[in-house]
Design a protein around this motif. Structure first.
Motif, short mmCIF file in Angstrom:
data_model
loop_
_atom_site.label_atom_id
_atom_site.label_comp_id
_atom_site.label_asym_id
_atom_site.label_seq_id
_atom_site.Cartn_x
_atom_site.Cartn_y
_atom_site.Cartn_z
N TYR A 114 2.03 6.02 9.23
CA TYR A 114 3.56 7.09 8.82
C TYR A 114 4.23 6.19 9.61
O TYR A 114 4.79 4.77 10.33
CB TYR A 114 3.51 7.89 9.97
CG TYR A 114 2.32 8.93 9.48
CD1 TYR A 114 2.68 10.32 7.85
CD2 TYR A 114 0.98 8.99 9.53
CE1 TYR A 114 1.32 10.95 7.33
CE2 TYR A 114 0.01 10.33 9.20
CZ TYR A 114 0.83 11.23 8.44
OH TYR A 114 -0.09 12.10 7.63
N ASN A 147 -1.01 1.81 -0.96
CA ASN A 147 0.46 2.31 -1.45
C ASN A 147 1.03 3.45 -1.13
O ASN A 147 0.76 3.88 0.13
CB ASN A 147 -0.40 3.49 -2.57
CG ASN A 147 -1.01 2.92 -3.74
OD1 ASN A 147 -0.15 2.28 -4.57
ND2 ASN A 147 -1.28 3.35 -5.18
N THR A 148 2.49 3.41 -1.21
CA THR A 148 3.91 4.03 -0.06
C THR A 148 4.24 5.66 -0.52
O THR A 148 4.41 5.46 -1.83
CB THR A 148 4.54 3.19 0.22
OG1 THR A 148 3.55 2.51 1.10
CG2 THR A 148 5.42 4.24 1.27
N SER A 149 4.10 6.31 -0.07
CA SER A 149 5.07 7.78 -0.56
C SER A 149 5.70 8.55 0.76
O SER A 149 5.89 7.92 1.45
CB SER A 149 4.05 8.68 -1.59
OG SER A 149 2.89 8.48 -0.14
N LEU A 150 6.17 8.98 -0.04
CA LEU A 150 7.43 9.94 0.94
C LEU A 150 6.88 10.88 1.46
O LEU A 150 6.26 11.96 0.29
CB LEU A 150 8.74 10.69 0.04
CG LEU A 150 9.68 11.12 0.26
CD1 LEU A 150 10.23 9.85 2.03
CD2 LEU A 150 10.40 11.88 0.17
N PHE A 151 6.62 10.79 2.75
CA PHE A 151 6.22 11.71 3.98
C PHE A 151 7.04 13.23 3.55
O PHE A 151 7.05 14.69 3.76
CB PHE A 151 5.36 11.85 5.10
CG PHE A 151 4.82 12.29 5.73
CD1 PHE A 151 3.37 13.09 5.58
CD2 PHE A 151 5.85 12.92 6.85
CE1 PHE A 151 3.28 13.91 5.81
CE2 PHE A 151 5.24 13.87 8.09
CZ PHE A 151 3.68 14.07 7.07
N ARG A 197 14.32 9.11 6.71
CA ARG A 197 12.87 9.12 5.79
C ARG A 197 11.61 8.37 6.59
O ARG A 197 11.91 7.54 7.60
CB ARG A 197 12.99 8.51 4.12
CG ARG A 197 13.97 9.07 3.20
CD ARG A 197 13.86 8.54 1.86
NE ARG A 197 14.63 9.02 0.96
CZ ARG A 197 16.21 9.61 1.03
NH1 ARG A 197 16.94 8.23 1.62
NH2 ARG A 197 16.88 9.52 -0.39
N TRP A 209 8.31 7.72 5.89
CA TRP A 209 6.68 7.17 5.06
C TRP A 209 5.78 7.34 5.13
O TRP A 209 5.58 7.05 5.76
CB TRP A 209 7.25 6.18 4.33
CG TRP A 209 9.11 6.13 3.26
CD1 TRP A 209 9.91 5.87 4.96
CD2 TRP A 209 9.13 5.87 1.97
NE1 TRP A 209 10.75 5.67 3.71
CE2 TRP A 209 10.63 5.88 2.53
CE3 TRP A 209 8.36 6.43 0.69
CZ2 TRP A 209 11.39 5.50 1.03
CZ3 TRP A 209 9.50 6.73 -0.19
CH2 TRP A 209 10.68 6.52 0.30
N ARG A 210 4.67 7.25 4.66
CA ARG A 210 3.38 7.32 4.63
C ARG A 210 2.45 6.16 3.36
O ARG A 210 3.27 5.95 2.50
CB ARG A 210 2.68 8.21 4.27
CG ARG A 210 2.27 9.20 2.63
CD ARG A 210 1.52 10.55 2.55
NE ARG A 210 0.32 10.42 3.15
CZ ARG A 210 -0.64 11.22 3.26
NH1 ARG A 210 -0.29 12.39 3.53
NH2 ARG A 210 -1.50 11.33 2.68
N THR A 211 1.98 5.27 4.49
CA THR A 211 1.07 4.32 3.58
C THR A 211 -0.29 4.36 3.69
O THR A 211 -0.68 3.98 4.35
CB THR A 211 1.73 2.77 4.21
OG1 THR A 211 3.07 2.77 3.57
CG2 THR A 211 1.34 2.10 3.28
N THR A 232 0.37 17.02 4.44
CA THR A 232 1.07 17.05 3.62
C THR A 232 2.46 17.05 3.06
O THR A 232 2.93 17.21 2.57
CB THR A 232 1.11 18.09 2.54
OG1 THR A 232 1.34 18.99 3.31
CG2 THR A 232 -0.34 18.66 2.48
N ARG A 286 12.01 13.94 4.11
CA ARG A 286 13.25 13.91 3.84
C ARG A 286 13.81 14.57 4.67
O ARG A 286 14.09 15.60 4.89
CB ARG A 286 13.81 13.44 3.17
CG ARG A 286 15.38 13.41 3.12
CD ARG A 286 16.33 13.79 2.03
NE ARG A 286 17.64 13.14 1.77
CZ ARG A 286 18.11 13.47 2.23
NH1 ARG A 286 18.41 14.15 2.58
NH2 ARG A 286 19.89 12.98 2.28
#
Length: 291
Positions: free
Chosen positions: A161, A183-187, A169, A171-173, A224, A189
């Motif tokens: 994280y 891969n990285t996605s938004l955790f 923001r 992020w989680r990778t 999540t 905001r």
């Protein structure tokens, strides 16, 4: 008595308190004042604090497997010996970026230190994340931002994280066993008006806690990214929490006076103190670094 409402436990008046970490071998909480150039130690059993000066801005402090500490100074990663108050340079990954400084860090289960840098002027997109392990310091490859915070790791060490503070923001990778990022996605905001996400911490249930600078609170998010809880403080700038005590059920929080004018300071006399509260959940056992 520890309650769910945060209480000041150590008055240090930190300009920019940061990086709390519970060190089991000392039964003590360590943290830093970045702008005050100080390392602090709080011994809860004795209810006393001690501090050391640092040669420059200090972003974080973490225990190492030689019984000493790794410290992130603006000039690089140093070994720190509290007995002699001495600092020894080990790595200088951003010697070519004199306007940058280090800001936050954590230790992975394998003993690697993950740490971030930032533009000290809080403007340029020059902040990077690094992985330091057994003598090798490698830039992570994650996108550059102005102010990095974290990183923090999931209980199994497979999710990293990391926070873009000015972008509000988290992020989680995905992480490979060798520390390679995937891969990285938004955790999560942080909405406008709620402050800026500062240091993240993971609890024993895999949930993420983040300080909110200018937000008067810390928040807890489930794995999540759903907001579960908010703990309000009597001061505006909460930077990061750490779980401590023998059973890791005390939450310690660093705070900051930075950016507060005289009127705000008069209204927030506890700004910059170390706080403690009952989080209702345990933290994860800490790791020692191999640098």
């Amino acid at each position: 008595m520890l309650t769910a409402d945060p209480q000041s436990v150590l008055s240090v008046g930190a300009t920019l308190g940061e990086g709390p970490v519970w060190v089991a071998r000392d039964a003590a909480l360590w943290f830093v004042d970045i702008k005050g150039h100080r390392i602090h130690r709080y011994d809860p059993a004795l209810d006393v604090g001690r501090s050391w000066g640092t040669p420059g801005q200090v972003g974080w402090i973490l225990p190492t497997d030689d019984g000493l500490f790794a410290v992130g100074l603006q000039s690089g990663v140093h070994s720190f010996d509290p007995a002699t108050a001495s600092f020894t340079l080990r790595h200088a990954p951003e010697a070519h970026l004199p306007g940058n400084r280090q800001n936050d860090a954590c230790v992975a289960p394998d003993g690697a230190i993950w740490f971030g840098s930032m533009d000290d002027a809080e403007e340029a997109q020059s902040g990077h994340f690094y992985r330091l392990h057994e003598g090798a310091c490698i830039e992570s490859g994650l996108p550059a931002v102005s102010i990095t915070n974290g990183p923090a790791l999931s209980p199994d060490g497979r999710i990293l994280y990391h926070t873009d503070t000015l972008g509000k923001r988290i992020w989680r990778t995905a992480l490979a066993p060798d520390g390679t990022v995937g891969n990285t996605s938004l955790f999560a905001r942080i909405e406008d008006g709620a402050g800026y996400p500062d240091g993240p911490t993971i609890d024993a249930e895999g949930c993420l806690w983040t300080g909110l600078f200018g937000g008067w609170a810390v928040r807890r998010y489930d794995p999540t990214g759903t907001l579960m809880r908010e703990v309000r403080f009597p001061v505006a700038n909460i930077t990061k929490i750490a779980f401590g005590g023998d059973d890791l059920t005390t939450a310690y929080a660093t705070t900051a006076r930075k950016g507060l004018d005289m009127t705000a300071l008069a209204q927030q006399p506890l700004a910059g103190d170390l706080f403690a509260f009952d989080p209702g959940v345990a933290g994860l056992p800490g790791h020692v670094a191999t640098i």
